[in-house]
Design an enzyme around this catalytic site. Structure first.
Site, mmCIF file in Angstrom:
data_model
loop_
_atom_site.group_PDB
_atom_site.id
_atom_site.type_symbol
_atom_site.label_atom_id
_atom_site.label_comp_id
_atom_site.label_asym_id
_atom_site.label_seq_id
_atom_site.Cartn_x
_atom_site.Cartn_y
_atom_site.Cartn_z
ATOM 1 C CG ASN A 52 -32.312 13.825 -15.237
ATOM 2 O OD1 ASN A 52 -33.442 14.142 -15.619
ATOM 3 N ND2 ASN A 52 -31.240 14.081 -15.974
ATOM 4 C CG ASP A 53 -28.062 15.052 -15.173
ATOM 5 O OD1 ASP A 53 -28.428 13.926 -14.824
ATOM 6 O OD2 ASP A 53 -27.538 15.294 -16.269
#
Length: 875
Positions: A52-53
């Site tokens: 993710n991020d």
């Protein structure tokens, strides 16, 4: 970094085959062909497993570093570590071994996870961790301690505390050493002491005027960015806070702060504070918004025109809910609205206008109230309808059914959970395991069980019993033959998909292999269906799984039937809708927050038409209420925020430190927390967007942050497939005579003149199966949009098939679009003003392109379509 903490537990070994890891983060990155269905060919993905991020973006020694949140042990969120990749051109990426790996004790329980952060090159060796000849790369990140931690000074950190730590590398980021005196900021400063579990995501940069390091982190649930300074990266001093402001419908995460020239003029400079938010974004779920202002080394102050107040816009207040009753203003009520009144704010409701509002939580049944409230008919005379909305996030489900179920037959005699008094699941032919052994069939009214609203008949499956969400186990049906096109059934309970670490799910096994799955939506029972035509005549079983003892750690199921038609889910919305000729044309919902925020509907296309506003509450589960206040007819939109991207799939956006030419380049996570864990990809899940350059541009008197693909992105182009100039686009659809390869990535540059058309644009990834993704311009509303409602597989989330819009006034008489189409995404850069990023999941064979116009003819001034080479081609 998201605040969610899934509890990692053992899988149901006989059912969840392959849920464990076969990757080894210490032996080098896993390998992939990079040719799987839906694998992005223009954006970075890890070879396998969840990401993710983006984190730690930094340029050093000829390499662009991309770190990112990564699970080295699975395809869903968990075991948060820092993955790592490098590039020399921001296009082609080389995956490296995991940089910082989640730590566990001897019993396998997590002791430290590595949440989001940043990386700097300590050129002046301020930290003392490197040397003048070999400066250290220093990572500043959030340490999460699931079991808590006792520090050397005796300070005790509670379980799940989030602290800021550092690690360093002396070999170009290939290996990392954690600083011995971590964490460097153990807890948030006053007055944020209570935010120890919501203090994260440090972005650090060098502030040259004062020869110091500056950090911006977030107190996520307070909607505030916290600024710190340091001379050595080890000792930090709190300086100031910014916020709350603009979008506050969800938690704030992953901040960034940087300076840019305005309109390319180095003598005119502004600072940008970027904040990511989840949920509450413009397209629903997670997204990003920004502020333009000044930073003096201590405090960030947003420009006045960059902060949007909560005051009503100029216009006519159609409804302010200040009357003594709903009936007094002519609104018609049904269900629990009948005889009720507007109320004063309570239970945490904030930012309403006046002394009263509409609040369905206060209709006498808390979240259990249902009904509608419909306005008298009125004539649309303004360009916009602005209104304040809060409460539950349960959007309108387009195409929802009315509860009528297609004719069908039970898959086997016990598939409806009906039997004699005190019958067990085993008595009905099911094979129970775990805590379900010996359990009686639930009736929905049992004293020790949660009610099962929506069930048919007397019996139902319900794994919420005894100690509530604690029980675990499985229920396996007898073998049956698939004889009809669809399997229809009711499912409810928690939203923990089959491939998540601790699922509550219903799966279909054909010849012993799981081929379909479904889970709840943190709600009561609702209809769903599986298309099983490809398995006709084969042997199958239904397995109901509960391997979750956390919140919503239970599942409900009822009535498994074979049918020739699919059952449609019944809407469980909490919405405000605009009806024109009895049809819903605009809709808004809350953000699972008691704070009201402005929503704006562009209704220019409906001027002169009769309309009504209808408030709908059909939800009796968590956040099963809606708040509404001040409905204002206006010729101006009441914006909520300065959105960085108007699509659904651009989150955790951050920029690179240290780029030598001073450009500001960044990217974001190309997904949305509404459905990120359920997208239909394997063996990887989620991608980063390709790199974009950010600049500040003055538009209509306001300084705005705009984006374009990095300059060298065009080097991926091959010979153009199609080009045209000054072509008329008649009303209708005109397929282009081009044949891209299946799944071919495209770069499309188009310029249109509206002419007599009310709308126009292109359709991409079109197929004979009806799939299409529409990129269009609504000339009446002045909006550009992506419509992915028929884009392909959307079965994993009810809100995925949707249309997302961005404001784009017709300033010069033409509409300029750059559309980048990948195997599973579309990005639209429109007029050098707005951007939309959306995932799509079409079949590779859906590779057509078409022009279209609505209501008249448009002129296509220019169009060029280039096929794009894969960034993985050199592998």
């Amino acid at each position: 970094m998201s605040k969610h903490f899934p509890v990692l537990a053992s899988c149901l070994a006989t059912l969840l085959v392959g849920c464990g890891s076969d990757s080894d983060s210490t032996s080098g990155p896993p390998q992939s062909s990079y040719l799987e269905t839906y694998r992005p060919q223009l954006s970075y993905t890890a070879a396998k497993n969840w990401l993710n991020d983006p984190n730690g973006l930094v340029y050093h020694d000829g390499e662009y570093h991309l770190f990112y949140q990564y699970n080295p042990n699975g395809n869903t969120w968990g075991d948060m570590s820092w993955g790592h990749a490098v590039s020399t051109d921001l296009l082609h990426w080389n995956e490296l071994p995991v940089a910082l790996t989640a730590e566990k004790d001897a019993g396998g329980k997590l002791t430290q996870m590595f949440f989001s952060g940043s990386v700097v090159v300590d050129t002046n060796n301020t930290s003392g961790l490197g040397s003048a000849g070999n400066p250290a790369m220093v990572a500043i990140y959030t340490s999460v301690y699931p079991q808590g931690k006792t520090l050397a000074n005796g300070q005790v950190l509670a379980p799940n505390t989030q602290s800021q730590s550092i690690a360093y590398s002396l070999d170009r980021g290939r290996t990392w050493t954690q600083y011995a005196a971590n964490p460097v900021i153990a807890a948030p400063p006053a007055p944020f002491e209570t935010e120890g579990q919501n203090f994260r995501d440090p972005k650090v940069f060098w502030y040259a005027p004062e020869q110091k390091w500056v950090m911006v982190a977030v107190a996520s649930e307070k909607h505030q960015a916290l600024l710190f300074s340091s001379k050595n990266l080890r000792d930090w001093t709190y300086m100031s806070a910014f916020g709350p402001a603009n979008a506050v419908g969800g938690i704030w995460e992953c901040p960034d702060l940087f300076e840019l020239p305005v309109d390319g003029d180095a003598s005119k400079r502004k600072w940008v504070m970027n904040i990511n938010i989840n949920p509450g974004s413009v397209a629903g779920g997670s997204g990003a918004h920004y502020f333009v202002g000044k930073f003096d080394g201590t405090r960030f102050v947003a420009d006045a025109n960059s902060v949007i107040d909560k005051k009503p816009p100029t216009g006519t207040v159609y409804q302010d809910f200040e009357a003594a009753s709903f009936d007094a203003t002519g609104w018609a009520s049904t269900g629990d609205f009948a005889g009720k009144t507007p109320v004063a704010p309570s239970h945490g409701v904030a930012d309403n206008q006046g002394s009263q509002l509409l609040d369905t939580y206060r209709l006498g049944k808390d979240d259990g109230a249902v009904g509608t409230l419909t306005s008298p008919a009125f004539t649309v005379t303004s360009k916009y309808i602005n209104l304040m909305v809060g409460g539950g996030r349960h959007p309108r489900l387009a195409g929802a059914g009315d509860g009528t179920v297609p004719t069908g037959t039970l898959l086997f005699p016990g598939a409806g959970f009906e039997g004699p008094a005190n019958a067990t699941y085993a008595d009905l032919g099911w094979t129970p395991a775990g805590d379900l052994v010996g359990q009686k069939v639930a009736l929905g009214t049992d004293a020790d069980r949660q009610a099962a609203a929506g069930k048919l008949g007397a019996g139902v499956f319900n794994s919420f019993f005894g100690a509530g969400d604690t029980p675990k186990g499985s229920l396996t049906s007898p073998t049956f033959t698939i004889s009809r096109a669809y399997i229809n059934f009711l499912v409810g309970g928690g939203n923990h998909p089959y491939d998540s670490p601790n699922p509550v799910a219903v799966v279909l096994k054909v010849n012993g292999k799981v081929v379909r799955s479904a889970t709840g939506a943190d709600s009561e029972l609702n209809w769903t269906n599986w298309d099983v035509r490809e398995f006709a005549g084969q042997q199958a079983q239904i397995v109901i799984i509960d391997d979750n003892d956390g919140a919503w750690g239970h599942i409900l199921a009822d009535v498994f039937e074979a049918s020739d038609q699919p059952a449609k889910p019944v809407s469980d919305e909490t919405t405000v809708n605009l009806l024109v000729n009895g049809q819903v044309v605009k809709s808004a919902t809350g953000a699972n927050a008691e704070t009201l925020n402005w929503r704006s509907w562009n209704v220019d296309a409906y001027r002169g038409k009769s309309a009504q506003i209808e408030v709908v509450d059909k939800n009796t589960g968590g956040w099963g209420h809606i708040l509404v206040d001040h409905i204002v007819f206006s010729d101006s939109a009441k914006e909520e925020a300065n959105w960085l991207d108007y699509g659904a799939d651009f989150y955790a956006a951050v920029t690179w430190n240290g780029i030598p030419d001073g450009k500001r380049i960044g990217l974001g996570w190309m997904s949305n927390w509404d459905y990120a864990g359920n997208t239909p990809t394997t063996p990887w899940r989620s991608a980063q967007t390709f790199a974009r350059e950010f600049t500040l541009r003055t538009i209509a008197g306001q300084v705005r942050l705009v984006q374009q693909p990095v300059d060298n992105f065009s080097t991926l182009r091959s010979k153009a497939l199609y080009s045209a100039q000054d072509r008329s686009v008649a009303a209708g659809v005109q397929a282009l005579d081009i044949t891209p390869a299946p799944g071919q990535a495209l770069d499309i540059v188009a310029r249109f003149q509206p002419g007599s058309a009310s709308g126009f644009g292109l359709k991409v990834r079109t197929g004979t199966n009806g799939e299409e993704t529409v990129i269009g311009y609504d000339a009446v509303a002045g909006e550009v949009y992506i419509d992915r409602s028929k884009s392909g597989d959307a079965s994993f989330n009810a809100s995925f098939a949707a249309r997302h819009t961005a404001p784009l006034p017709l300033r010069t008489g033409t509409v300029d679009l750059r559309i980048v189409v990948d195997t599973s995404s579309v990005m639209v850069f429109a007029g050098n003003e707005v951007v939309l990023t959306d995932q799509i999941f079409p079949q590779p064979s859906s590779n057509g392109v078409a022009l279209f116009a609505v209501g008249g003819a448009a002129t296509l001034k220019e169009l060029t379509i280039w096929p794009l080479k894969s960034i993985w081609g050199k592998r």
